[in-house]
Design a protein around this motif. Structure first.
Motif, short mmCIF file in Angstrom:
data_model
loop_
_atom_site.label_atom_id
_atom_site.label_comp_id
_atom_site.label_asym_id
_atom_site.label_seq_id
_atom_site.Cartn_x
_atom_site.Cartn_y
_atom_site.Cartn_z
N GLU A 16 -2.64 -6.53 8.86
CA GLU A 16 -3.10 -6.37 10.23
C GLU A 16 -3.57 -7.71 10.82
O GLU A 16 -3.28 -8.03 11.98
N ASP A 54 0.76 -1.23 0.00
CA ASP A 54 0.00 0.00 0.00
C ASP A 54 0.80 1.30 0.00
O ASP A 54 1.44 1.66 -0.96
N THR A 55 0.73 1.97 1.07
CA THR A 55 1.32 3.30 1.13
C THR A 55 2.83 3.25 0.97
O THR A 55 3.43 4.21 0.52
N HIS A 106 2.16 5.52 13.60
CA HIS A 106 2.34 6.73 14.39
C HIS A 106 1.20 6.97 15.36
O HIS A 106 1.31 7.74 16.29
N PHE A 107 0.09 6.32 15.08
CA PHE A 107 -1.08 6.59 15.91
C PHE A 107 -1.42 5.43 16.83
O PHE A 107 -2.52 5.32 17.32
N LEU A 108 -0.44 4.59 17.00
CA LEU A 108 -0.62 3.52 17.97
C LEU A 108 -0.35 4.06 19.37
O LEU A 108 0.41 5.00 19.56
N SER A 109 -0.97 3.43 20.32
CA SER A 109 -0.74 3.81 21.71
C SER A 109 -0.63 2.53 22.54
O SER A 109 -1.52 1.70 22.46
N ILE A 144 -0.36 -3.02 14.14
CA ILE A 144 -1.71 -2.63 14.55
C ILE A 144 -2.51 -3.83 15.04
O ILE A 144 -3.11 -3.82 16.12
N GLY A 145 -2.47 -4.89 14.25
CA GLY A 145 -3.19 -6.09 14.66
C GLY A 145 -2.59 -6.73 15.91
O GLY A 145 -3.30 -7.25 16.77
N SER A 155 3.11 4.38 22.01
CA SER A 155 3.83 4.62 20.75
C SER A 155 4.84 3.52 20.47
O SER A 155 5.46 2.97 21.36
N PRO A 178 2.99 5.18 8.42
CA PRO A 178 2.05 6.26 8.70
C PRO A 178 0.98 5.84 9.71
O PRO A 178 0.54 6.63 10.52
N GLN A 179 0.60 4.58 9.63
CA GLN A 179 -0.41 4.10 10.56
C GLN A 179 0.14 3.96 11.98
O GLN A 179 -0.52 4.30 12.95
#
Lengths: 344, 344
Positions: free
Chosen positions: A227, A77-78, A284-287, A256-257, A289, A281-282
């Motif tokens: 994921e 993808d990206t 970066h928004f995990l918590s 993410i998964g 981090s 890019p994805q």
DNA sequence: CATAGTACCGTAAACGTTTACGGTGATCGA
DNA sequence: TCGATCACCGTAAACGTTTACGGTACTATG
């Protein structure tokens, strides 16, 4: 009356002169060249690619081969979109066009490549998703089609390649985790025979060995590069009796998964297990981090394009000292996901 | 001696017969046809595409135009990869190849298209990221290039299009949220003039109006279609004095960033604010789970391909009743993110 | 003034196909 | 037996370029 002939008639000169004028040949009067270019712009003339490539055996097209299947999508993808952008900026300077050759998931990649080449579709190719033993290399080498690969392979036909520094990532990660007291460290690898999996796992084992530790084969998790694959890894990991205290995620998209899988079991990266992965890019928004490696995809694309052009006779003089084989460095961005450490 | 001539010499027949045999013409003996096909396979003969397309003015290539820039990447990724796969399965039946035409972020899309068309690169085109007023449509219509668009536009030149049901999504979402007691509902829209933004926002306003409510212009958030855009939306939303109690996310990729933005402020979707968005492979791993719309991207690709072929004279008879203009239905998958409701 | 050189341009062949057209031998009906 | 029909095949033109080659007019040189 079409094409160049129309233009020639309109200007009342021969098609030979028109062609020479347009292609920047020296033996044409500058005044007539000006007129030709003017008229071409006015009539909106653009050379027919079929005629041109039939004559010169060249297409001005570089193909980037990709698979469209959903399995590879996770990493397709990206990542590639950004690489493309870098490649394009280089090609634009030489009036080369980049197109993505989309091999359907239902077709064999080798067959697809054969077709593309036999048709004379592209002047050069960029391959990714290189397998450990990749028959495409020898095929292209035999036909003398210039190509560059994103990814090393055991099959070496002398072509240029660029690759991410999987060995460096493994080494750095293991050293870092061992320093934090971890002894039982898991790694992931792609589910297929793609070469990077071997590089990553092997180097992880060597790095552990240097610390007197071993890589438990039971802690090598294969996963699809998406994921869902990461989620599955988490489930497998949680099922182990003797759970590892740290894990290395080789693919960017699985984090993410994996996070989700952990959190469903009430576990948290950085608190209950140390996680090192790769930035996207994805991610970066995990918590919490993600601690992970990052690189400039665009720069990678630029280097890829330059390496390819350096091997094409028509363009090689532009890139006399391009790096033909390079392991691309990555930086580790420190996050919270590997904060978990063990008492010495 | 190359190409078809070599094959002909090897079989000691004329090139005309070889060509006819390979192209399935009726006026060739079945026995000789067999021999030709056999020899072709043996010698690995594949027709030269340049020669063929020069002669017939056709390329057997369909182009899918995309932008490689990083801005659009957010929605360009896995979504299109899956769509491609569907398109391919249809094209394969007709020996058509799909390639992605990658317009660099540094080049104007209109110029790029002009070049592609003038070169005679493709027999047909698929366009996405359709603008509200899209000059590409008229350009292609004038040149009589068959094309289909993924996305409606105010510019209508009679071409087929497929589109997602943004109006339906807006209507369903608003009705659902209003039923849960929400009165102050925010929506997002892409930052540029892409048509879907207008459709979504306008229908949201209409749906609210039907309940006697209004869409506060202050609650329309523009965002780039990527994770960072979603994060930014969250920040903007949190900065409002009179914070909305629910929000509609039009883009699939922004949910991740939006979640992160909320959680950094201690807010949780479904508990502190109701969120309805769109499903993606990534969003499946959000927590709390996202209530959102979903569709089969692969089926969408199939329909896209069929609509295009239905308008191409050479293939139209295969698809006599293809749906040339269709708003693609989406299903709402109920998650936890819109559990938050207000007292009657 | 004769010759050589130069600058520019036109001509035509070639790239690998497809396909309209015509030709050949066989079959068939009268 | 003779023309007509048919199945099959060969010939050659055409698609739009590029480019080697040769030609023309002009300039420079002696």
């Amino acid at each position: 009356m079409t094409g160049i002939r129309r233009l020639a008639q309109h200007l009342d000169i021969s098609i030979g002169t028109v062609s020479r004028a347009l292609n920047g040949r020296p033996d044409v009067n500058e005044e007539t060249r000006r007129k030709v270019l003017e008229a071409a712009a006015e009539l909106g003339y653009v050379p027919n690619q079929s005629g041109r490539s039939l004559r010169q055996g060249t297409t001005n097209i570089i193909g980037f081969m990709m698979q469209t299947g959903t399995e590879i999508t996770g990493q397709g993808d990206t990542f590639f979109m950004s690489v493309f952008d870098g490649v394009q900026t280089v090609f634009a300077r030489h009036h080369l066009d980049l197109v993505a050759l989309l091999c359907s998931s239902e077709e064999d990649p080798d067959d697809y490549l054969r077709r593309v080449v036999a048709r004379g579709f592209a002047d050069g190719l960029i391959l990714s998703a290189t397998q450990r033993h990749d028959p495409r290399f020898e095929f292209l080498a035999k036909r003398k089609i210039p190509f560059v690969t994103l990814g090393r392979s055991l099959t070496d036909v002398g072509q240029p390649w660029l690759d991410l520094d999987f060995e460096g990532m493994a080494q750095t990660s293991i050293d870092r985790l061992v320093a934090k007291g971890h002894r039982r460290i898991a790694v992931t690898r792609p589910h297929d025979d793609i070469n990077l999996g071997h590089l990553f796992v092997d180097q992880s084992a060597r790095a552990l060995a240097a610390h007197g530790l071993t890589l438990d084969p039971d802690l090598i998790f294969s996963s699809k590069p998406n994921e869902a694959g990461g989620y599955h890894v988490a489930q497998q990991l949680l099922a182990k009796k003797d759970r590892p205290t740290a894990i290395l995620l080789v693919n960017e998209t699985i984090a993410i998964g994996f996070y989700r899988g952990l959190s469903e079991a009430g576990l948290k990266p950085g608190r209950d297990i140390a996680v090192i992965g790769r930035q996207s890019p994805q991610s970066h928004f995990l918590s919490p981090s993600l601690t992970g490696f990052t690189l400039s995809r665009r720069d990678l694309g630029i280097a890829l394009a330059e390496a390819l052009l350096a091997t094409m006779p028509a363009f090689s003089h532009f890139y006399p000292d391009a790096e033909l084989r390079k392991i691309w460095p990555e930086d580790l961005v420190e996050g919270e996901s590997d904060a978990f450490s063990l008492p010495g």
